[in-house]
Motif scaffolding. Structure first.
Motif, short mmCIF file in Angstrom:
data_model
loop_
_atom_site.label_atom_id
_atom_site.label_comp_id
_atom_site.label_asym_id
_atom_site.label_seq_id
_atom_site.Cartn_x
_atom_site.Cartn_y
_atom_site.Cartn_z
N SER A 138 0.80 -1.22 0.00
CA SER A 138 0.00 0.00 0.00
C SER A 138 0.84 1.27 0.00
O SER A 138 0.28 2.37 -0.07
CB SER A 138 -0.93 0.01 1.22
OG SER A 138 -0.15 -0.08 2.40
N ALA A 139 2.14 1.16 0.04
CA ALA A 139 3.02 2.33 0.13
C ALA A 139 2.85 3.28 -1.05
O ALA A 139 2.75 4.50 -0.86
CB ALA A 139 4.46 1.88 0.26
N GLU A 140 2.80 2.73 -2.25
CA GLU A 140 2.64 3.59 -3.43
C GLU A 140 1.35 4.38 -3.36
O GLU A 140 1.33 5.57 -3.62
CB GLU A 140 2.65 2.75 -4.71
CG GLU A 140 3.99 2.17 -5.05
CD GLU A 140 3.94 1.28 -6.28
OE1 GLU A 140 2.84 1.09 -6.86
OE2 GLU A 140 5.00 0.78 -6.66
N LEU A 141 0.27 3.71 -2.99
CA LEU A 141 -1.03 4.37 -2.89
C LEU A 141 -0.99 5.50 -1.86
O LEU A 141 -1.49 6.60 -2.11
CB LEU A 141 -2.12 3.35 -2.51
CG LEU A 141 -3.51 3.91 -2.25
CD1 LEU A 141 -4.08 4.57 -3.49
CD2 LEU A 141 -4.43 2.81 -1.75
N MET A 142 -0.39 5.25 -0.71
CA MET A 142 -0.32 6.28 0.33
C MET A 142 0.48 7.48 -0.15
O MET A 142 0.06 8.63 0.03
CB MET A 142 0.29 5.71 1.61
CG MET A 142 -0.61 4.73 2.33
SD MET A 142 0.05 4.18 3.92
CE MET A 142 1.35 3.08 3.40
N ILE A 143 1.63 7.24 -0.75
CA ILE A 143 2.48 8.34 -1.19
C ILE A 143 1.81 9.14 -2.31
O ILE A 143 1.75 10.38 -2.25
CB ILE A 143 3.86 7.81 -1.65
CG1 ILE A 143 4.63 7.30 -0.42
CG2 ILE A 143 4.65 8.88 -2.38
CD1 ILE A 143 5.88 6.52 -0.75
N LEU A 144 1.28 8.45 -3.31
CA LEU A 144 0.62 9.15 -4.41
C LEU A 144 -0.57 9.96 -3.90
O LEU A 144 -0.80 11.09 -4.35
CB LEU A 144 0.18 8.16 -5.49
CG LEU A 144 1.29 7.43 -6.24
CD1 LEU A 144 0.71 6.39 -7.19
CD2 LEU A 144 2.23 8.38 -6.95
N SER A 145 -1.30 9.42 -2.94
CA SER A 145 -2.46 10.12 -2.37
C SER A 145 -2.04 11.41 -1.67
O SER A 145 -2.71 12.44 -1.79
CB SER A 145 -3.20 9.23 -1.38
OG SER A 145 -3.75 8.12 -2.03
N GLU A 152 -1.25 14.21 -4.07
CA GLU A 152 -2.34 14.63 -4.95
C GLU A 152 -2.69 16.11 -4.74
O GLU A 152 -2.99 16.83 -5.70
CB GLU A 152 -3.57 13.77 -4.69
CG GLU A 152 -4.73 14.08 -5.59
CD GLU A 152 -5.90 13.16 -5.34
OE1 GLU A 152 -6.58 12.84 -6.33
OE2 GLU A 152 -6.13 12.75 -4.18
N THR A 153 -2.65 16.58 -3.51
CA THR A 153 -3.09 17.95 -3.22
C THR A 153 -2.00 18.99 -3.40
O THR A 153 -2.29 20.13 -3.77
CB THR A 153 -3.64 18.05 -1.78
OG1 THR A 153 -2.64 17.59 -0.87
CG2 THR A 153 -4.90 17.23 -1.63
N ARG A 154 -0.75 18.61 -3.12
CA ARG A 154 0.35 19.58 -3.26
C ARG A 154 1.69 18.86 -3.17
O ARG A 154 1.76 17.74 -2.65
CB ARG A 154 0.26 20.67 -2.21
CG ARG A 154 0.51 20.20 -0.79
CD ARG A 154 0.41 21.40 0.16
NE ARG A 154 0.64 21.02 1.53
CZ ARG A 154 1.85 20.96 2.10
NH1 ARG A 154 2.92 21.26 1.41
NH2 ARG A 154 1.98 20.61 3.36
N PRO A 155 2.76 19.51 -3.64
CA PRO A 155 4.09 18.90 -3.52
C PRO A 155 4.51 18.80 -2.06
O PRO A 155 4.14 19.64 -1.23
CB PRO A 155 5.00 19.89 -4.27
CG PRO A 155 4.10 20.67 -5.16
CD PRO A 155 2.79 20.75 -4.44
N ARG A 199 6.06 16.04 -6.59
CA ARG A 199 4.69 16.33 -6.99
C ARG A 199 4.20 15.20 -7.89
O ARG A 199 4.98 14.50 -8.53
CB ARG A 199 4.58 17.67 -7.69
CG ARG A 199 5.26 17.73 -9.03
CD ARG A 199 4.93 19.02 -9.78
NE ARG A 199 5.61 19.05 -11.05
CZ ARG A 199 5.19 18.42 -12.15
NH1 ARG A 199 4.10 17.68 -12.11
NH2 ARG A 199 5.86 18.49 -13.28
N LEU A 200 2.89 15.04 -7.95
CA LEU A 200 2.26 14.02 -8.77
C LEU A 200 2.25 14.46 -10.23
O LEU A 200 1.94 15.61 -10.53
CB LEU A 200 0.83 13.82 -8.26
CG LEU A 200 0.10 12.55 -8.60
CD1 LEU A 200 0.84 11.33 -8.10
CD2 LEU A 200 -1.30 12.58 -7.99
N THR A 201 2.60 13.56 -11.13
CA THR A 201 2.55 13.85 -12.57
C THR A 201 1.19 13.41 -13.12
O THR A 201 0.40 12.77 -12.40
CB THR A 201 3.66 13.10 -13.33
OG1 THR A 201 3.41 11.70 -13.20
CG2 THR A 201 5.04 13.46 -12.81
N ALA A 202 0.94 13.71 -14.38
CA ALA A 202 -0.32 13.29 -15.02
C ALA A 202 -0.43 11.76 -15.01
O ALA A 202 -1.50 11.21 -14.71
CB ALA A 202 -0.40 13.83 -16.43
N SER A 203 0.65 11.07 -15.34
CA SER A 203 0.58 9.60 -15.32
C SER A 203 0.43 9.09 -13.88
O SER A 203 -0.21 8.07 -13.65
CB SER A 203 1.78 8.97 -16.02
OG SER A 203 2.98 9.29 -15.36
#
Length: 161
Positions: A61-68, A71-74, A129-133
């Motif tokens: 679940s680490a990827e999901l937590m980090i990407l989440s 999502e709102t800001r860097p 920060r989150l990219t489009a992909s």
């Protein structure tokens, strides 16, 4: 998918102790052609059966937590680790040795982008920060986890308020 998961419960009930629900999940996945989806459930259930599931569940679940969190800001790595610990009420913690290699992998996959920022009176930090992909991956991972949690709830009978 829900119908198939109910079938898994029936299969487990008819197994007469020959194999566990974990084995039933694997068996049903092989027979139904849902190998990719059900094997994910199989692996999670297998980890839950082990005495120390925390490490493996955190890995999944680490990827999901980090990407989440991105999502709102860097955010910088230390802030990400602190937020995970804070929002999980201390149940999940990342140390530097495991968090930063994961951030580098996510960056290499082009799901996040990092840049160095220097602020007066502070040391230099790398903000991600989150990219489009990355947004697309986050959406898919959330859907997968939603489906996974729903499946676990069906199997265990856990109801949320």
């Amino acid at each position: 998918m829900l119908l198939r998961l109910r079938d898994l419960r029936d299969l487990e009930g008819r197994s007469q102790g020959h194999f566990s629900l974990i084995g039933a999940t694997q068996h049903a996945a092989r027979d139904s052609g849902l190998t990719a989806i059900a094997s994910r459930y199989y692996m999670a259930l297998q980890y839950m059966a082990s005495p120390v599931p925390d490490r493996e569940l955190k890995k999944g679940s680490a990827e999901l937590m980090i990407l989440s969190l991105l999502e709102t800001r860097p955010r910088h790595g230390y802030e990400i680790a602190q937020l995970i610990e804070l929002r999980s009420r201390g149940a999940i913690r990342f140390n530097v040795a495991s968090l930063y290699p994961l951030l580098y992998r996510l960056e290499k996959r082009n799901w996040i982008r990092g840049r160095w920022v220097e602020k007066p009176g502070q040391r230099r930090r790398r903000y991600y920060r989150l990219t489009a992909s990355g947004k697309s991956v986050l959406s898919k991972q959330r859907a997968g986890w939603r489906e996974f949690v729903e499946a676990i709830n069906l199997i265990t009978g856990i109801q949320h308020a």
